[in-house]
Each structure stands twice: as C-alpha cells, then as structure tokens.
Scaffold this motif. Structure first.
Motif, PDB file in Angstrom:
ATOM      1  N   UNK A   2      63.203  47.494  19.623  1.00 42.75           N
ATOM      2  CA  UNK A   2      62.286  48.587  19.956  1.00 42.75           C
ATOM      3  C   UNK A   2      63.029  49.903  19.766  1.00 42.75           C
ATOM      4  N   UNK A   3      62.468  50.764  18.916  1.00 41.61           N
ATOM      5  CA  UNK A   3      63.126  52.019  18.574  1.00 41.61           C
ATOM      6  C   UNK A   3      62.256  53.203  18.938  1.00 41.61           C
ATOM      7  N   UNK A   4      62.852  54.141  19.655  1.00 37.00           N
ATOM      8  CA  UNK A   4      62.210  55.427  19.934  1.00 37.00           C
ATOM      9  C   UNK A   4      62.613  56.371  18.810  1.00 37.00           C
ATOM     10  N   UNK A   5      61.658  57.105  18.279  1.00 33.63           N
ATOM     11  CA  UNK A   5      61.972  58.115  17.276  1.00 33.63           C
ATOM     12  C   UNK A   5      61.360  59.437  17.729  1.00 33.63           C
ATOM     13  N   UNK A   6      62.183  60.491  17.715  1.00 35.01           N
ATOM     14  CA  UNK A   6      61.723  61.789  18.218  1.00 35.01           C
ATOM     15  C   UNK A   6      62.552  62.912  17.619  1.00 35.01           C
ATOM     16  N   UNK A   7      62.001  64.109  17.690  1.00 35.74           N
ATOM     17  CA  UNK A   7      62.739  65.332  17.386  1.00 35.74           C
ATOM     18  C   UNK A   7      62.650  66.197  18.636  1.00 35.74           C
ATOM     19  N   UNK A   8      63.794  66.546  19.191  1.00 38.22           N
ATOM     20  CA  UNK A   8      63.832  67.323  20.429  1.00 38.22           C
ATOM     21  C   UNK A   8      64.893  68.413  20.332  1.00 38.22           C
ATOM     22  N   UNK A   9      64.588  69.533  20.937  1.00 31.31           N
ATOM     23  CA  UNK A   9      65.521  70.663  20.948  1.00 31.31           C
ATOM     24  C   UNK A   9      66.652  70.417  21.937  1.00 31.31           C
ATOM     25  N   UNK A  10      67.595  71.329  21.979  1.00 33.43           N
ATOM     26  CA  UNK A  10      68.729  71.201  22.895  1.00 33.43           C
ATOM     27  C   UNK A  10      68.291  71.207  24.354  1.00 33.43           C
ATOM     28  N   UNK A  11      67.133  71.809  24.660  1.00 33.98           N
ATOM     29  CA  UNK A  11      66.595  71.776  26.021  1.00 33.98           C
ATOM     30  C   UNK A  11      65.577  70.627  26.179  1.00 33.98           C
ATOM     31  N   UNK A  12      65.608  69.678  25.233  1.00 26.26           N
ATOM     32  CA  UNK A  12      64.735  68.501  25.191  1.00 26.26           C
ATOM     33  C   UNK A  12      63.278  68.827  24.921  1.00 26.26           C
ATOM     34  N   UNK A  13      62.974  70.051  24.490  1.00 21.32           N
ATOM     35  CA  UNK A  13      61.603  70.419  24.132  1.00 21.32           C
ATOM     36  C   UNK A  13      61.127  69.549  22.970  1.00 21.32           C
ATOM     37  N   UNK A  14      59.913  69.027  23.113  1.00 20.96           N
ATOM     38  CA  UNK A  14      59.274  68.245  22.052  1.00 20.96           C
ATOM     39  C   UNK A  14      58.170  69.036  21.368  1.00 20.96           C
ATOM     40  N   UNK A  15      57.380  69.739  22.162  1.00 21.20           N
ATOM     41  CA  UNK A  15      56.253  70.444  21.585  1.00 21.20           C
ATOM     42  C   UNK A  15      55.533  71.294  22.600  1.00 21.20           C
ATOM     43  N   UNK A  16      54.559  72.037  22.086  1.00 15.09           N
ATOM     44  CA  UNK A  16      53.754  72.914  22.933  1.00 15.09           C
ATOM     45  C   UNK A  16      52.321  72.878  22.407  1.00 15.09           C
ATOM     46  N   UNK A  17      51.380  72.780  23.321  1.00 12.04           N
ATOM     47  CA  UNK A  17      49.964  72.755  22.953  1.00 12.04           C
ATOM     48  C   UNK A  17      49.663  71.666  21.922  1.00 12.04           C
ATOM     49  N   UNK A  18      50.262  70.497  22.122  1.00 12.64           N
ATOM     50  CA  UNK A  18      50.046  69.322  21.266  1.00 12.64           C
ATOM     51  C   UNK A  18      50.472  69.546  19.816  1.00 12.64           C
ATOM     52  N   UNK A  19      51.522  70.345  19.624  1.00 13.19           N
ATOM     53  CA  UNK A  19      52.042  70.593  18.284  1.00 13.19           C
ATOM     54  C   UNK A  19      53.560  70.763  18.368  1.00 13.19           C
ATOM     55  N   UNK A  20      54.228  70.531  17.243  1.00 10.35           N
ATOM     56  CA  UNK A  20      55.668  70.771  17.179  1.00 10.35           C
ATOM     57  C   UNK A  20      55.924  72.275  17.167  1.00 10.35           C
ATOM     58  N   UNK A  21      57.107  72.684  17.626  1.00 13.13           N
ATOM     59  CA  UNK A  21      57.429  74.111  17.651  1.00 13.13           C
ATOM     60  C   UNK A  21      58.415  74.489  16.539  1.00 13.13           C
ATOM     61  N   UNK A  22      58.604  73.584  15.574  1.00 11.45           N
ATOM     62  CA  UNK A  22      59.444  73.849  14.405  1.00 11.45           C
ATOM     63  C   UNK A  22      58.883  73.071  13.234  1.00 11.45           C
ATOM     64  N   UNK A  23      59.349  73.405  12.039  1.00 12.56           N
ATOM     65  CA  UNK A  23      58.923  72.711  10.826  1.00 12.56           C
ATOM     66  C   UNK A  23      60.185  72.317  10.064  1.00 12.56           C
ATOM     67  N   UNK A  24      60.463  71.013  10.025  1.00 16.07           N
ATOM     68  CA  UNK A  24      61.668  70.499   9.361  1.00 16.07           C
ATOM     69  C   UNK A  24      61.257  69.440   8.343  1.00 16.07           C
ATOM     70  N   UNK A  25      61.031  69.840   7.076  1.00 19.05           N
ATOM     71  CA  UNK A  25      60.567  68.885   6.066  1.00 19.05           C
ATOM     72  C   UNK A  25      61.450  67.640   5.924  1.00 19.05           C
ATOM     73  N   UNK A  26      62.761  67.796   6.005  1.00 19.24           N
ATOM     74  CA  UNK A  26      63.640  66.625   5.860  1.00 19.24           C
ATOM     75  C   UNK A  26      63.466  65.644   7.017  1.00 19.24           C
TER      76      UNK A  26
END
Length: 161
Positions: A2-26
C-alpha cells in the motif's frame, strides 16, 4: 504494498479550496507514471478536483454520501472496503485527501512524497511523518526552473519493520 502518494509543502500544506497551490509538471508526470495501471484510492473531494477520471487507473472513491455514483468509479464507505477491493493490485495508491492520508498513514507500507520547498497557505495538510516508523530510502532534488516555480524533492519512505 500500500503506497501513499502526495505532494506537500515544507509546512505539510496539500491544497486550498480543493485545489493544489503550485503547478509542477514533472510531479504530474511522475504521478502518472507511478499510478497508471493501478487502483487509486481517494476521498470524494479529491475525486471532484479532477476534470474527469484519470485514464488507465481503477478509481475507488471513499464517501459517506449515499447514492454517490460518478461514472467509471467504484464507490465505498470506508478505507478498509477500498483496500479490500484493491487486493488484486500489488501496489494500490492512496492519493488523498488530507483525511484519507491521516487514516492510511497508519497502515501504508510506502510513501512517495514530493516535498515542495516553500510554505503555503492551505486548508488541507499531510500528516507528520514519524521518523521512528518511517525510513527515508530515496531522495531526488529538483531545482526551480522555467516550468517549475518552486524547487522540490522526491522522497521515498518505507515503513520500518
């Protein structure tokens, strides 16, 4: 596994208003490469943040809403049920959101985390990774460039047995 996959900021932020707060194509490419052909388990809000179901993946959506039936998805009422339905997949991926990550970090075997180097205002956060339970086994840094406003690091953690 079982693998968790996520993108999180240094303060563990995932998103705001049901959207990501960054755009990282890679990071999107890596997500696609890792999850294609697998079951992806998510909460309803995460599913609803997609314009449409992601191709070549089995979508399992966890919700308490009765009669919720998006086309092309399996809908369940619990993480346990989602995992039970994923038993045929050797690597089901848990893709969010915050509440699903909190539940699944107790039972997952691996975490594929993209650590975005920055601090962001958010309303959804990734749980703390307990270094007594998780071992960092791989780290790959990527500098900011013309396509990536923020530097980021791919981190792979495995549960300490």
């Amino acid at each position: 596994m079982i693998t968790i996959i996520a993108a999180a900021a240094e303060n563990n932020a995932l998103g705001k208003d049901n959207d990501l707060v960054w755009h990282l194509p890679d990071d999107f490419k890596r997500f696609k490469q890792l999850t294609t052909g697998h079951h992806i388990i998510m909460g309803r809000k995460t599913f609803e943040s997609f314009p449409k179901p992601l191709p070549n993946r089995t979508h399992i959506v966890i919700t308490r809403q009765k009669n919720y039936a998006p086309e092309g998805c399996i809908v369940v009422g619990s993480l346990d049920k989602a995992l039970e339905l994923s038993k045929t997949d050797d690597t089901p991926y848990i893709i969010g959101g915050g509440e699903i990550y909190k539940l699944s970090i107790q039972i997952a075997d691996r975490i594929e985390l993209t650590r975005v180097h920055g601090t962001f205002e958010a309303d959804t956060f990734f749980p703390e990774i307990d270094e007594n339970k998780w071992q960092l086994v791989k780290s790959e840094f990527h500098a900011a460039d013309d396509k990536h406003k923020f530097p980021f690091t791919y981190l792979t953690y495995e549960r300490i047995k």
